[in-house]
Enzyme design. Structure first.
Site, PDB file in Angstrom:
ATOM      1  N   PRO A   8       0.821  -1.218   0.000  1.00 11.98           N
ATOM      2  CA  PRO A   8       0.000   0.000   0.000  1.00 11.98           C
ATOM      3  C   PRO A   8       0.855   1.269   0.000  1.00 11.98           C
ATOM      4  CG  PRO A   8       0.094  -0.922   2.198  1.00 11.98           C
ATOM      5  CD  PRO A   8       0.932  -1.816   1.350  1.00 11.98           C
ATOM      6  N   GLY A   9       1.538   1.495  -1.121  1.00 12.59           N
ATOM      7  CA  GLY A   9       2.306   2.736  -1.285  1.00 12.59           C
ATOM      8  C   GLY A   9       1.418   3.749  -1.975  1.00 12.59           C
ATOM      9  N   ALA A  10       1.962   4.444  -2.976  1.00 18.88           N
ATOM     10  CA  ALA A  10       1.207   5.501  -3.649  1.00 18.88           C
ATOM     11  C   ALA A  10      -0.005   4.917  -4.375  1.00 18.88           C
ATOM     12  CB  ALA A  10       2.128   6.243  -4.617  1.00 18.88           C
ATOM     13  N   GLY A  12      -1.157   1.796  -4.437  1.00 19.83           N
ATOM     14  CA  GLY A  12      -1.925   0.855  -3.610  1.00 19.83           C
ATOM     15  C   GLY A  12      -2.861   1.574  -2.650  1.00 19.83           C
ATOM     16  N   ALA A 120      -0.259   8.821  -8.614  1.00 18.60           N
ATOM     17  CA  ALA A 120      -0.444   8.899  -7.160  1.00 18.60           C
ATOM     18  C   ALA A 120       0.893   9.251  -6.531  1.00 18.60           C
ATOM     19  CB  ALA A 120      -0.956   7.574  -6.613  1.00 18.60           C
ATOM     20  N   LYS A 175       2.562  -0.285 -22.765  1.00 16.89           N
ATOM     21  CA  LYS A 175       3.023   0.461 -21.579  1.00 16.89           C
ATOM     22  C   LYS A 175       4.518   0.220 -21.353  1.00 16.89           C
ATOM     23  CE  LYS A 175       2.552   2.997 -17.897  1.00 16.89           C
ATOM     24  NZ  LYS A 175       1.868   2.815 -16.659  1.00 16.89           N
ATOM     25  N   ASN A 193       9.978  14.576 -18.163  1.00 16.61           N
ATOM     26  CA  ASN A 193       9.595  13.886 -19.413  1.00 16.61           C
ATOM     27  C   ASN A 193       9.641  14.836 -20.598  1.00 16.61           C
ATOM     28  OD1 ASN A 193       9.129  11.815 -17.675  1.00 16.61           O
ATOM     29  ND2 ASN A 193       6.914  11.680 -18.008  1.00 16.61           N
ATOM     30  N   SER A 245       9.128   7.720 -12.727  1.00 15.97           N
ATOM     31  CA  SER A 245       9.466   7.030 -11.473  1.00 15.97           C
ATOM     32  C   SER A 245      10.942   6.635 -11.467  1.00 15.97           C
ATOM     33  CB  SER A 245       8.581   5.800 -11.299  1.00 15.97           C
ATOM     34  OG  SER A 245       8.695   4.958 -12.425  1.00 15.97           O
ATOM     35  N   GLU A 257      13.022   0.175 -11.387  1.00 12.53           N
ATOM     36  CA  GLU A 257      12.377  -1.002 -11.990  1.00 12.53           C
ATOM     37  C   GLU A 257      13.029  -1.375 -13.335  1.00 12.53           C
ATOM     38  OE1 GLU A 257       7.907  -1.335 -10.504  1.00 12.53           O
ATOM     39  OE2 GLU A 257       8.230   0.644 -11.377  1.00 12.53           O
TER      40      GLU A 257
END
Ligand SMILES: NC(=O)c1ccc[n+]([C@@H]2O[C@H](COP(=O)([O-])OP(=O)(O)OC[C@H]3O[C@@H](n4cnc5c(N)ncnc54)[C@H](OP(=O)(O)O)[C@@H]3O)[C@@H](O)[C@H]2O)c1
Length: 297
Positions: A8-10, A12, A120, A175, A193, A245, A257
Protein backbone atom coordinates in the site's frame (compact mmCIF):
# COMPACT_ATOMS: atom_id res chain seq x y z
CA UNK A 1 -15.84 -8.08 -1.76
CA UNK A 2 -12.99 -8.81 0.66
CA UNK A 3 -10.01 -7.12 -0.93
CA UNK A 4 -6.40 -6.94 0.25
CA UNK A 5 -3.83 -4.54 -1.15
CA UNK A 6 -0.28 -5.91 -1.01
CA UNK A 7 2.14 -2.96 -1.09
CA UNK A 8 0.00 0.00 0.00
CA UNK A 9 2.31 2.74 -1.29
CA UNK A 10 1.21 5.50 -3.65
CA UNK A 11 -0.86 3.53 -6.14
CA UNK A 12 -1.92 0.86 -3.61
CA UNK A 13 -3.25 3.42 -1.13
CA UNK A 14 -5.20 5.15 -3.91
CA UNK A 15 -6.87 1.84 -4.82
CA UNK A 16 -7.40 0.88 -1.16
CA UNK A 17 -9.16 4.15 -0.40
CA UNK A 18 -11.29 4.16 -3.57
CA UNK A 19 -12.36 0.53 -3.14
CA UNK A 20 -13.28 1.12 0.50
CA UNK A 21 -15.28 4.22 -0.49
CA UNK A 22 -17.09 2.02 -3.02
CA UNK A 23 -18.27 -0.22 -0.18
CA UNK A 24 -15.78 -3.11 -0.22
CA UNK A 25 -14.13 -4.62 2.83
CA UNK A 26 -10.57 -3.53 2.14
CA UNK A 27 -7.46 -4.38 4.13
CA UNK A 28 -3.80 -3.79 3.42
CA UNK A 29 -0.61 -5.82 3.71
CA UNK A 30 2.16 -3.32 4.14
CA UNK A 31 5.36 -3.03 6.08
CA UNK A 32 3.99 -1.05 8.99
CA UNK A 33 3.99 -3.10 12.26
CA UNK A 34 0.59 -1.55 13.21
CA UNK A 35 -2.52 -3.73 13.01
CA UNK A 36 -4.59 -0.77 11.78
CA UNK A 37 -3.34 1.95 9.48
CA UNK A 38 -5.22 5.18 8.69
CA UNK A 39 -4.84 6.27 5.08
CA UNK A 40 -5.77 9.73 3.86
CA UNK A 41 -6.50 10.48 0.20
CA UNK A 42 -6.17 14.08 -0.96
CA UNK A 43 -8.14 16.24 1.50
CA UNK A 44 -10.67 13.54 2.34
CA UNK A 45 -10.91 12.21 5.92
CA UNK A 46 -8.52 9.34 6.76
CA UNK A 47 -10.02 5.82 6.66
CA UNK A 48 -8.82 2.91 8.85
CA UNK A 49 -7.49 -0.29 7.22
CA UNK A 50 -6.63 -3.60 8.90
CA UNK A 51 -2.96 -4.35 8.21
CA UNK A 52 -1.14 -7.71 8.06
CA UNK A 53 -4.16 -9.55 9.43
CA UNK A 54 -3.81 -13.28 8.69
CA UNK A 55 -7.48 -14.08 9.32
CA UNK A 56 -8.53 -11.38 6.85
CA UNK A 57 -5.89 -12.47 4.32
CA UNK A 58 -7.12 -16.06 4.35
CA UNK A 59 -10.64 -15.01 3.42
CA UNK A 60 -9.66 -12.39 0.87
CA UNK A 61 -11.44 -12.68 -2.50
CA UNK A 62 -9.08 -10.41 -4.37
CA UNK A 63 -5.42 -9.63 -3.69
CA UNK A 64 -4.19 -6.57 -5.58
CA UNK A 65 -0.40 -6.43 -5.82
CA UNK A 66 0.79 -2.83 -6.03
CA UNK A 67 4.41 -3.39 -5.07
CA UNK A 68 7.27 -2.26 -7.27
CA UNK A 69 8.09 -5.04 -9.73
CA UNK A 70 11.35 -6.00 -8.01
CA UNK A 71 9.57 -6.34 -4.63
CA UNK A 72 6.95 -8.82 -5.85
CA UNK A 73 8.78 -12.14 -5.53
CA UNK A 74 10.05 -11.59 -1.97
CA UNK A 75 6.79 -10.10 -0.67
CA UNK A 76 4.29 -12.42 -2.32
CA UNK A 77 6.04 -15.82 -2.06
CA UNK A 78 5.47 -16.27 1.71
CA UNK A 79 1.81 -15.20 1.40
CA UNK A 80 0.77 -17.56 -1.42
CA UNK A 81 0.55 -20.71 0.76
CA UNK A 82 -1.76 -18.79 3.13
CA UNK A 83 -4.31 -17.80 0.49
CA UNK A 84 -7.47 -19.67 -0.39
CA UNK A 85 -6.93 -21.24 -3.87
CA UNK A 86 -9.90 -19.25 -5.25
CA UNK A 87 -8.31 -15.91 -4.32
CA UNK A 88 -7.99 -13.78 -7.43
CA UNK A 89 -4.58 -12.12 -7.71
CA UNK A 90 -4.25 -8.95 -9.76
CA UNK A 91 -0.79 -7.53 -10.48
CA UNK A 92 -0.90 -3.78 -11.03
CA UNK A 93 2.70 -2.68 -11.36
CA UNK A 94 4.87 -1.35 -14.15
CA UNK A 95 7.29 -3.61 -15.96
CA UNK A 96 6.99 -7.26 -16.95
CA UNK A 97 8.48 -10.55 -15.82
CA UNK A 98 7.79 -10.58 -12.07
CA UNK A 99 4.86 -12.98 -12.52
CA UNK A 100 7.01 -15.34 -14.63
CA UNK A 101 9.33 -15.74 -11.64
CA UNK A 102 6.40 -17.09 -9.59
CA UNK A 103 4.67 -18.95 -12.43
CA UNK A 104 4.57 -22.38 -10.74
CA UNK A 105 3.33 -21.08 -7.40
CA UNK A 106 0.66 -18.96 -9.11
CA UNK A 107 -0.60 -21.54 -11.60
CA UNK A 108 -3.59 -22.69 -9.53
CA UNK A 109 -4.90 -19.22 -8.65
CA UNK A 110 -7.01 -17.03 -10.94
CA UNK A 111 -4.33 -14.54 -11.96
CA UNK A 112 -4.81 -11.20 -13.71
CA UNK A 113 -2.40 -8.59 -14.98
CA UNK A 114 -3.05 -4.89 -15.29
CA UNK A 115 -1.57 -1.52 -16.00
CA UNK A 116 -2.65 1.87 -14.73
CA UNK A 117 -1.93 5.42 -15.86
CA UNK A 118 -3.35 7.05 -12.74
CA UNK A 119 -0.87 9.24 -10.92
CA UNK A 120 -0.44 8.90 -7.16
CA UNK A 121 2.06 10.57 -4.89
CA UNK A 122 2.82 9.81 -1.28
CA UNK A 123 2.81 12.96 0.85
CA UNK A 124 3.94 10.73 3.72
CA UNK A 125 3.44 7.08 4.78
CA UNK A 126 -0.24 7.71 5.62
CA UNK A 127 -1.27 10.34 3.09
CA UNK A 128 -1.55 9.98 -0.67
CA UNK A 129 -2.56 12.44 -3.36
CA UNK A 130 -4.30 11.41 -6.56
CA UNK A 131 -2.14 13.57 -8.85
CA UNK A 132 -3.38 12.48 -12.25
CA UNK A 133 -6.55 10.95 -13.60
CA UNK A 134 -5.76 7.94 -15.75
CA UNK A 135 -7.16 4.63 -16.80
CA UNK A 136 -6.65 1.01 -15.83
CA UNK A 137 -6.45 -1.94 -18.21
CA UNK A 138 -6.76 -5.49 -16.94
CA UNK A 139 -6.89 -8.98 -18.39
CA UNK A 140 -6.19 -12.60 -17.56
CA UNK A 141 -2.77 -14.25 -17.15
CA UNK A 142 -4.21 -17.79 -17.03
CA UNK A 143 -7.45 -19.63 -17.85
CA UNK A 144 -8.86 -19.16 -14.34
CA UNK A 145 -8.20 -15.44 -14.70
CA UNK A 146 -10.29 -15.37 -17.89
CA UNK A 147 -13.32 -16.15 -15.73
CA UNK A 148 -12.84 -12.95 -13.72
CA UNK A 149 -13.91 -10.35 -16.27
CA UNK A 150 -16.46 -9.05 -13.74
CA UNK A 151 -13.52 -7.55 -11.84
CA UNK A 152 -13.25 -4.80 -14.42
CA UNK A 153 -16.78 -3.67 -13.38
CA UNK A 154 -15.87 -3.88 -9.69
CA UNK A 155 -12.76 -1.75 -10.20
CA UNK A 156 -14.49 0.59 -12.64
CA UNK A 157 -17.12 1.36 -10.02
CA UNK A 158 -14.36 2.37 -7.58
CA UNK A 159 -11.82 4.11 -9.83
CA UNK A 160 -12.93 4.56 -13.42
CA UNK A 161 -12.26 3.95 -16.20
CA UNK A 162 -11.24 0.29 -16.21
CA UNK A 163 -11.12 -1.67 -19.44
CA UNK A 164 -11.10 -5.47 -19.81
CA UNK A 165 -8.84 -6.99 -22.46
CA UNK A 166 -9.26 -10.53 -23.73
CA UNK A 167 -5.53 -10.36 -24.46
CA UNK A 168 -3.78 -8.06 -21.99
CA UNK A 169 -0.33 -8.57 -23.54
CA UNK A 170 -0.91 -5.86 -26.13
CA UNK A 171 -1.68 -3.23 -23.46
CA UNK A 172 1.20 -4.41 -21.24
CA UNK A 173 3.74 -4.27 -24.08
CA UNK A 174 2.52 -0.82 -25.15
CA UNK A 175 3.02 0.46 -21.58
CA UNK A 176 6.38 -1.37 -21.37
CA UNK A 177 7.63 0.31 -24.54
CA UNK A 178 6.49 3.75 -23.34
CA UNK A 179 8.43 3.11 -20.13
CA UNK A 180 11.49 1.85 -22.08
CA UNK A 181 11.50 5.04 -24.15
CA UNK A 182 10.98 7.53 -21.31
CA UNK A 183 12.20 6.12 -18.00
CA UNK A 184 15.90 5.28 -18.48
CA UNK A 185 16.59 8.39 -20.59
CA UNK A 186 14.96 10.76 -18.10
CA UNK A 187 16.87 9.02 -15.29
CA UNK A 188 20.22 9.35 -17.07
CA UNK A 189 19.59 12.94 -18.18
CA UNK A 190 18.05 13.77 -14.79
CA UNK A 191 15.26 15.61 -16.54
CA UNK A 192 11.48 15.84 -16.74
CA UNK A 193 9.60 13.89 -19.41
CA UNK A 194 9.14 17.07 -21.45
CA UNK A 195 12.86 17.46 -22.16
CA UNK A 196 12.66 14.33 -24.33
CA UNK A 197 10.60 16.28 -26.87
CA UNK A 198 13.78 18.12 -27.89
CA UNK A 199 14.84 17.06 -31.43
CA UNK A 200 18.24 15.75 -30.22
CA UNK A 201 16.50 12.79 -28.51
CA UNK A 202 14.19 11.86 -31.38
CA UNK A 203 16.44 9.37 -33.21
CA UNK A 204 17.43 7.56 -30.00
CA UNK A 205 13.82 7.30 -28.82
CA UNK A 206 12.72 5.93 -32.19
CA UNK A 207 15.53 3.34 -32.02
CA UNK A 208 14.45 2.27 -28.53
CA UNK A 209 10.88 1.84 -29.75
CA UNK A 210 11.87 -0.07 -32.91
CA UNK A 211 14.06 -2.47 -30.94
CA UNK A 212 11.43 -3.12 -28.27
CA UNK A 213 8.74 -3.58 -30.91
CA UNK A 214 10.86 -6.26 -32.63
CA UNK A 215 11.10 -8.07 -29.27
CA UNK A 216 7.31 -7.89 -28.83
CA UNK A 217 6.89 -9.42 -32.28
CA UNK A 218 9.02 -12.42 -31.21
CA UNK A 219 6.52 -13.21 -28.46
CA UNK A 220 3.57 -12.82 -30.83
CA UNK A 221 2.52 -9.34 -29.78
CA UNK A 222 1.96 -7.28 -32.90
CA UNK A 223 2.32 -3.53 -32.44
CA UNK A 224 2.41 -0.91 -35.16
CA UNK A 225 5.71 1.03 -35.07
CA UNK A 226 4.23 4.31 -36.33
CA UNK A 227 1.37 4.39 -33.82
CA UNK A 228 3.74 3.35 -31.01
CA UNK A 229 5.96 6.33 -31.81
CA UNK A 230 2.94 8.61 -31.90
CA UNK A 231 1.79 7.24 -28.54
CA UNK A 232 5.22 7.70 -26.93
CA UNK A 233 5.61 11.29 -28.14
CA UNK A 234 2.03 12.07 -27.05
CA UNK A 235 2.83 10.78 -23.55
CA UNK A 236 6.00 12.90 -23.50
CA UNK A 237 3.96 15.99 -24.41
CA UNK A 238 1.05 15.26 -22.06
CA UNK A 239 3.34 14.49 -19.10
CA UNK A 240 5.95 17.13 -19.95
CA UNK A 241 6.16 18.47 -16.40
CA UNK A 242 6.26 15.02 -14.74
CA UNK A 243 9.37 13.22 -13.55
CA UNK A 244 9.34 9.52 -14.34
CA UNK A 245 9.47 7.03 -11.47
CA UNK A 246 12.91 5.91 -12.68
CA UNK A 247 14.23 9.48 -12.69
CA UNK A 248 12.97 9.82 -9.11
CA UNK A 249 14.34 6.45 -8.02
CA UNK A 250 17.80 7.01 -9.51
CA UNK A 251 18.10 10.60 -8.27
CA UNK A 252 17.18 9.39 -4.76
CA UNK A 253 19.44 6.33 -4.97
CA UNK A 254 16.53 3.86 -4.74
CA UNK A 255 16.45 0.63 -6.72
CA UNK A 256 14.62 1.31 -9.97
CA UNK A 257 12.38 -1.00 -11.99
CA UNK A 258 14.96 -1.15 -14.84
CA UNK A 259 15.29 -4.95 -14.48
CA UNK A 260 11.57 -5.36 -15.31
CA UNK A 261 11.32 -2.60 -17.94
CA UNK A 262 14.35 -2.37 -20.25
CA UNK A 263 15.75 -5.50 -18.61
CA UNK A 264 12.69 -7.48 -19.68
CA UNK A 265 13.14 -6.39 -23.30
CA UNK A 266 16.85 -7.25 -23.08
CA UNK A 267 16.00 -10.73 -21.79
CA UNK A 268 13.61 -11.34 -24.71
CA UNK A 269 16.28 -10.12 -27.17
CA UNK A 270 18.81 -12.52 -25.64
CA UNK A 271 16.37 -15.41 -25.90
CA UNK A 272 15.74 -14.73 -29.59
CA UNK A 273 19.26 -13.46 -30.39
CA UNK A 274 18.09 -10.01 -31.45
CA UNK A 275 20.51 -7.09 -31.55
CA UNK A 276 19.05 -4.19 -29.51
CA UNK A 277 22.03 -1.85 -28.89
CA UNK A 278 20.11 1.22 -27.61
CA UNK A 279 18.14 -0.69 -24.99
CA UNK A 280 21.22 -2.72 -24.02
CA UNK A 281 23.25 0.45 -23.49
CA UNK A 282 20.53 2.11 -21.38
CA UNK A 283 20.09 -1.05 -19.29
CA UNK A 284 23.84 -1.26 -18.59
CA UNK A 285 24.10 2.42 -17.70
CA UNK A 286 21.27 2.30 -15.16
CA UNK A 287 22.55 -0.98 -13.67
CA UNK A 288 26.01 0.57 -13.43
CA UNK A 289 24.64 3.55 -11.47
CA UNK A 290 22.73 1.21 -9.11
CA UNK A 291 25.83 -0.96 -8.61
CA UNK A 292 27.92 2.11 -7.75
CA UNK A 293 25.73 2.81 -4.69
CA UNK A 294 26.20 -0.62 -3.17
CA UNK A 295 29.98 -0.30 -3.70
CA UNK A 296 29.93 2.89 -1.63
CA UNK A 297 27.70 1.42 1.11
N1 LIG B 1 2.74 6.10 -8.24
C1 LIG B 1 2.19 6.17 -9.44
O1 LIG B 1 1.68 7.23 -9.83
C2 LIG B 1 2.15 4.98 -10.35
C3 LIG B 1 1.35 5.04 -11.50
C4 LIG B 1 1.26 3.93 -12.34
C5 LIG B 1 1.97 2.80 -12.03
N2 LIG B 1 2.77 2.77 -10.92
C6 LIG B 1 3.50 1.52 -10.67
O2 LIG B 1 2.90 0.92 -9.52
C7 LIG B 1 3.89 0.19 -8.78
C8 LIG B 1 3.93 0.74 -7.36
O3 LIG B 1 4.37 2.10 -7.43
P1 LIG B 1 4.20 3.12 -6.23
O4 LIG B 1 4.56 4.46 -6.77
O5 LIG B 1 2.89 2.93 -5.58
O6 LIG B 1 5.38 2.60 -5.29
P2 LIG B 1 5.51 2.72 -3.70
O7 LIG B 1 4.84 3.98 -3.24
O8 LIG B 1 6.94 2.51 -3.36
O9 LIG B 1 4.64 1.49 -3.20
C9 LIG B 1 5.14 0.21 -2.94
C10 LIG B 1 4.71 -0.16 -1.56
O10 LIG B 1 5.03 -1.52 -1.32
C11 LIG B 1 5.54 -1.60 0.01
N3 LIG B 1 6.34 -2.81 0.17
C12 LIG B 1 7.59 -3.08 -0.27
N4 LIG B 1 7.98 -4.31 0.09
C13 LIG B 1 6.95 -4.83 0.80
C14 LIG B 1 6.74 -6.07 1.46
N5 LIG B 1 7.68 -7.02 1.47
N6 LIG B 1 5.57 -6.28 2.06
C15 LIG B 1 4.59 -5.33 2.06
N7 LIG B 1 4.73 -4.13 1.46
C16 LIG B 1 5.91 -3.88 0.84
C17 LIG B 1 6.35 -0.34 0.15
O11 LIG B 1 6.65 -0.10 1.50
P3 LIG B 1 7.89 0.87 1.90
O12 LIG B 1 7.43 2.24 1.56
O13 LIG B 1 8.06 0.60 3.33
O14 LIG B 1 9.04 0.44 1.04
C18 LIG B 1 5.39 0.67 -0.46
O15 LIG B 1 4.42 1.07 0.48
C19 LIG B 1 5.21 0.41 -9.56
O16 LIG B 1 5.38 -0.63 -10.46
C20 LIG B 1 4.98 1.70 -10.31
O17 LIG B 1 5.80 1.80 -11.45
C21 LIG B 1 2.86 3.82 -10.08
Amino acid sequence: MNITILGPGAIGSLYAYKLKQAGHDVSIWGRSPNSTVDIQLDHLPPLPFANQNLVVLKRTDLLIVTLKAWQVEAALSPLLPLLHPDTMILFLHNGMGSVDKLANALANFPVLLGTSTHGALRVNALHVNHTGLGETHIGAWNDKGQQCQFLSDVLHHALSPVKWHTSIQHALWTKLIINCAINPLTALENCSNGQLSEPRYRHQIEQIIDEAQSCAEKVDVTLDKASLKETVFNVITKTAKNYSSMQQDISQQRTSEIEFITGYVVSIAERYQLDIPENNALFKQIKCIEASWSKHD
